[in-house]
Scaffold this active site. Sequence first.
Site, PDB file in Angstrom:
ATOM      1  N   GLU A 102       8.779 -13.809 -11.923  1.00 54.73           N
ATOM      2  CA  GLU A 102       8.107 -12.593 -11.458  1.00 54.73           C
ATOM      3  C   GLU A 102       7.401 -11.836 -12.565  1.00 54.73           C
ATOM      4  O   GLU A 102       6.297 -11.356 -12.384  1.00 54.73           O
ATOM      5  CB  GLU A 102       9.134 -11.623 -10.860  1.00 54.73           C
ATOM      6  N   LYS A 137      13.668 -13.826 -11.666  1.00 54.88           N
ATOM      7  CA  LYS A 137      13.324 -12.720 -12.584  1.00 54.88           C
ATOM      8  C   LYS A 137      12.277 -13.181 -13.597  1.00 54.88           C
ATOM      9  O   LYS A 137      11.305 -12.488 -13.850  1.00 54.88           O
ATOM     10  CB  LYS A 137      14.558 -12.212 -13.347  1.00 54.88           C
ATOM     11  N   ASN A 174      -1.668   1.343   5.767  1.00 56.97           N
ATOM     12  CA  ASN A 174      -0.749   0.363   5.185  1.00 56.97           C
ATOM     13  C   ASN A 174      -0.343  -0.555   6.320  1.00 56.97           C
ATOM     14  O   ASN A 174       0.154  -0.088   7.350  1.00 56.97           O
ATOM     15  CB  ASN A 174       0.462   1.124   4.615  1.00 56.97           C
ATOM     16  N   GLY A 175      -0.573  -1.856   6.185  1.00 54.44           N
ATOM     17  CA  GLY A 175      -0.197  -2.790   7.254  1.00 54.44           C
ATOM     18  C   GLY A 175      -1.335  -3.739   7.563  1.00 54.44           C
ATOM     19  O   GLY A 175      -2.287  -3.852   6.791  1.00 54.44           O
ATOM     20  N   LYS A 218       6.569  -3.877  -4.550  1.00 51.76           N
ATOM     21  CA  LYS A 218       7.988  -3.537  -4.538  1.00 51.76           C
ATOM     22  C   LYS A 218       8.554  -3.654  -3.129  1.00 51.76           C
ATOM     23  O   LYS A 218       9.659  -4.131  -2.925  1.00 51.76           O
ATOM     24  CB  LYS A 218       8.173  -2.108  -5.062  1.00 51.76           C
ATOM     25  N   GLU A 272      18.533 -16.380  -9.091  1.00 48.24           N
ATOM     26  CA  GLU A 272      18.076 -15.023  -9.408  1.00 48.24           C
ATOM     27  C   GLU A 272      17.486 -14.955 -10.824  1.00 48.24           C
ATOM     28  O   GLU A 272      16.450 -14.313 -11.044  1.00 48.24           O
ATOM     29  CB  GLU A 272      19.252 -14.043  -9.244  1.00 48.24           C
ATOM     30  N   TRP A 276      -2.845  -2.698  -1.677  1.00 49.08           N
ATOM     31  CA  TRP A 276      -2.418  -4.051  -2.053  1.00 49.08           C
ATOM     32  C   TRP A 276      -3.188  -4.971  -1.116  1.00 49.08           C
ATOM     33  O   TRP A 276      -2.961  -4.970   0.093  1.00 49.08           O
ATOM     34  CB  TRP A 276      -0.911  -4.183  -1.857  1.00 49.08           C
ATOM     35  N   ARG A 331       5.047   0.546  -6.141  1.00 49.73           N
ATOM     36  CA  ARG A 331       5.046  -0.309  -4.946  1.00 49.73           C
ATOM     37  C   ARG A 331       4.171  -1.551  -5.142  1.00 49.73           C
ATOM     38  O   ARG A 331       4.289  -2.502  -4.391  1.00 49.73           O
ATOM     39  CB  ARG A 331       4.529   0.484  -3.742  1.00 49.73           C
ATOM     40  N   CYS A 376       0.816  -1.212   0.000  1.00 48.95           N
ATOM     41  CA  CYS A 376       0.000   0.000   0.000  1.00 48.95           C
ATOM     42  C   CYS A 376       0.854   1.269   0.000  1.00 48.95           C
ATOM     43  O   CYS A 376       1.906   1.322   0.629  1.00 48.95           O
ATOM     44  CB  CYS A 376      -0.881   0.020   1.236  1.00 48.95           C
ATOM     45  N   HIS A 384      20.104 -35.172  -9.656  1.00 45.50           N
ATOM     46  CA  HIS A 384      19.465 -35.747  -8.472  1.00 45.50           C
ATOM     47  C   HIS A 384      17.954 -35.537  -8.474  1.00 45.50           C
ATOM     48  O   HIS A 384      17.316 -35.679  -7.437  1.00 45.50           O
ATOM     49  CB  HIS A 384      20.077 -35.154  -7.195  1.00 45.50           C
TER      50      HIS A 384
HETATM   51  O1  M6R Z   1      13.527  -4.435  -0.533  1.00 45.64           O
HETATM   52  P1  M6R Z   1      14.102  -5.785  -0.287  1.00 45.64           P
HETATM   53  O2  M6R Z   1      15.416  -5.994  -0.933  1.00 45.64           O
HETATM   54  O3  M6R Z   1      14.158  -6.138   1.176  1.00 45.64           O
HETATM   55  O4  M6R Z   1      13.081  -6.786  -0.962  1.00 45.64           O
HETATM   56  C1  M6R Z   1      13.232  -8.168  -0.863  1.00 45.64           C
HETATM   57  C2  M6R Z   1      12.351  -8.878  -1.862  1.00 45.64           C
HETATM   58  O5  M6R Z   1      11.003  -8.603  -1.616  1.00 45.64           O
HETATM   59  C3  M6R Z   1      12.686  -8.481  -3.304  1.00 45.64           C
HETATM   60  O6  M6R Z   1      14.021  -8.716  -3.606  1.00 45.64           O
HETATM   61  C4  M6R Z   1      11.795  -9.244  -4.294  1.00 45.64           C
HETATM   62  O7  M6R Z   1      12.112 -10.598  -4.283  1.00 45.64           O
HETATM   63  C5  M6R Z   1      11.937  -8.633  -5.678  1.00 45.64           C
HETATM   64  N1  M6R Z   1      10.658  -8.536  -6.296  1.00 45.64           N
HETATM   65  C6  M6R Z   1      12.847  -9.388  -6.556  1.00 45.64           C
HETATM   66  O8  M6R Z   1      12.864  -8.945  -7.861  1.00 45.64           O
END
Ligand code: M6R
Length: 610
Positions: free
Chosen positions: A490, A487, A100-101, A605, A483, A74, A27, A2, A506
């Site tokens: 996501e 990517k 927010n929360g 975000k 990673e 959100w 966000r 949020c 394995h």
């Molecule tokens: O702001 P942060 O680095 O603490 O965030 C951690 C994860 O939420 C963040 O890296 C998330 O996995 C991203 N969407 C990755 O692209």
Amino acid sequence: MCGIVGYIGSKNCVPILIDGLKRLEYRGYDSAGVGILDGGDAKIAKYAGKVAVLEDNIARMKMDSEIGIGHTRWATHGEPNQVNAHPHFNSDETIMIIHNGIIENYSDLKIMLEKEGYNFRSETDTEVLVNLIDKYFKLGNSLFEAVRRALKKVNGAYGIAVIAVNEPDKIIVAKNGSPLVIGVGENENFIASDVTPLIPYTRDVVYLEDGEIAEIKKDSFSVRSISNKILSKTIESVEMDVDEISKGSYPHYMLKEIMEQPESVKNSLRGRIIHEEGLSKLGGLIGFEERIANSKRIIISACGTSWHAGLVGEYMIEQYAGIPVEVEYASEFRYREPILCKDDTVIFISQSGETADTLAAMKEAKRRNALVLGVCNVVGSSIARLSDAGVYIHAGPEIGVASTKAFTSQLTVLALITLMIARRKRMSSVKGREISEALLQIPDRMKEILKLNDEIEKIAEEFVDAKNFLYLGRGFNFPVALEGALKLKEISYIHAEGYPAAEMKHGPIALIDENMPAVFIAPHDAIYDKVLSNIEEVKARKGKVITIANESNGKISELSDFIIKIPKTINMLTPILTVIPLQLLAYHIAVKKGLNVDQPRNLAKSVTVE
Ligand code: M6R
């Protein structure tokens, strides 16, 4: 998660709120709304979907006021529809709130309020809170006092803003666990959940801490603790340009941020290397170097991409500084009984510096007396402020939900920390210089890789319809495999798994057939030949192979369907380079699928709830 924005001053707040909400879109959210006070009336406009929907509808309404609040939601409690969107009114529509929360004890509070005659329109925890505030307001308290009393009954995380018809000259805000910042202007003040909406209007900000509540008027603000102690707060200056938070000529923030990496890594390195001596100098760790170097153990804790950076950090620190390192998901760390002692150093890595799980793990580590370091991007963020010492990665604002430039800057800073520790322990100045030189060359090497953008786009074309992907790497590049897979998942919603290449036999090898693309990260390092054997195993089962390599001829070219050739660097720094083609591959596949790469579905975000 949020986003919160608010304004009080002499201008019409509505365009300011809409502009702020647009700047908070990154966000992640699923509905948006604004609320204003208009004479003796309060008005709310809110809609499911994007801020543009809200903006279109508001254009047809008469909304004009010098005080208002805005929100991007959100969804947590209740689906993302108009009713559940914020702001929320109290029952008689005289007080409104944005939040927010998560209020954890909201169902108990709701039952109590229902017994007292309150009715609820939405499924949200937030509507419970505004009615609780209403209850205390009706007992004759000021709005500030009503909010304070209500919050004393609440368990959970919140950043809130409240306005009321009967006290139209103020916004009350409070913070516990979710970020909130006051923007201080001339004869006008702002509030927001991070500084991005404030930048066009003011650079002077006050960060609220957990357990603080503030009353904001047009020409003043005052802050108290939730236990009602008057607090004096420092106004800090934010260094950020409006340009940094715009897309410029790029179609997406993600592409802009990928392309910015030579510059962002340069900024992470700036002034931090003494090359002649093969040393690194990290201002934020001054006074702590000995304690860090003498740690019996280093624990790295983070979430998502930052956790992947931590895994690379483990390989770096163990290999060069000889200190045992453990890497743990922050969400796990916080809920077990971690054995920590005062000789342990715990490094928390977070781009946003607001991730709820990382923040809670950090508080746990502090409680257990470990030395707590923060590696953050967002200056002034909660994690940065709570750490005993730390290093900013200086990647600049990262707006795309998929983290890209923050990752390469995190790796750069971890390399600098490794150098700092290792040179105090067992590393010679000759080796130190080899690393510092390689680090200084990284931005130019990155530029060479970015020139492959068109070539990678063509490769992406071939895989738009893939349903699954495997990413395989070894050593320093095993975390890069994770990673790369993250990517792709996501932003393209293609199922992808990352594995250490040798682990494939394995289990995951069972998945390989002519429909399974496998991306191998195979720089020419000590285990290159072993990775070649792993590629053979995929090829033997007709898998499609895309390889990130330092050469494009010989055996590797026979085995690969596509090779992305990248320049060489020393082993420990290869992840900073090998990840770039994977970022671009994910980006182009997602764009070709017609998806919203900057705001992928369901993602936020900055994950400020558990
Ligand atoms: O702001 P942060 O680095 O603490 O965030 C951690 C994860 O939420 C963040 O890296 C998330 O996995 C991203 N969407 C990755 O692209």
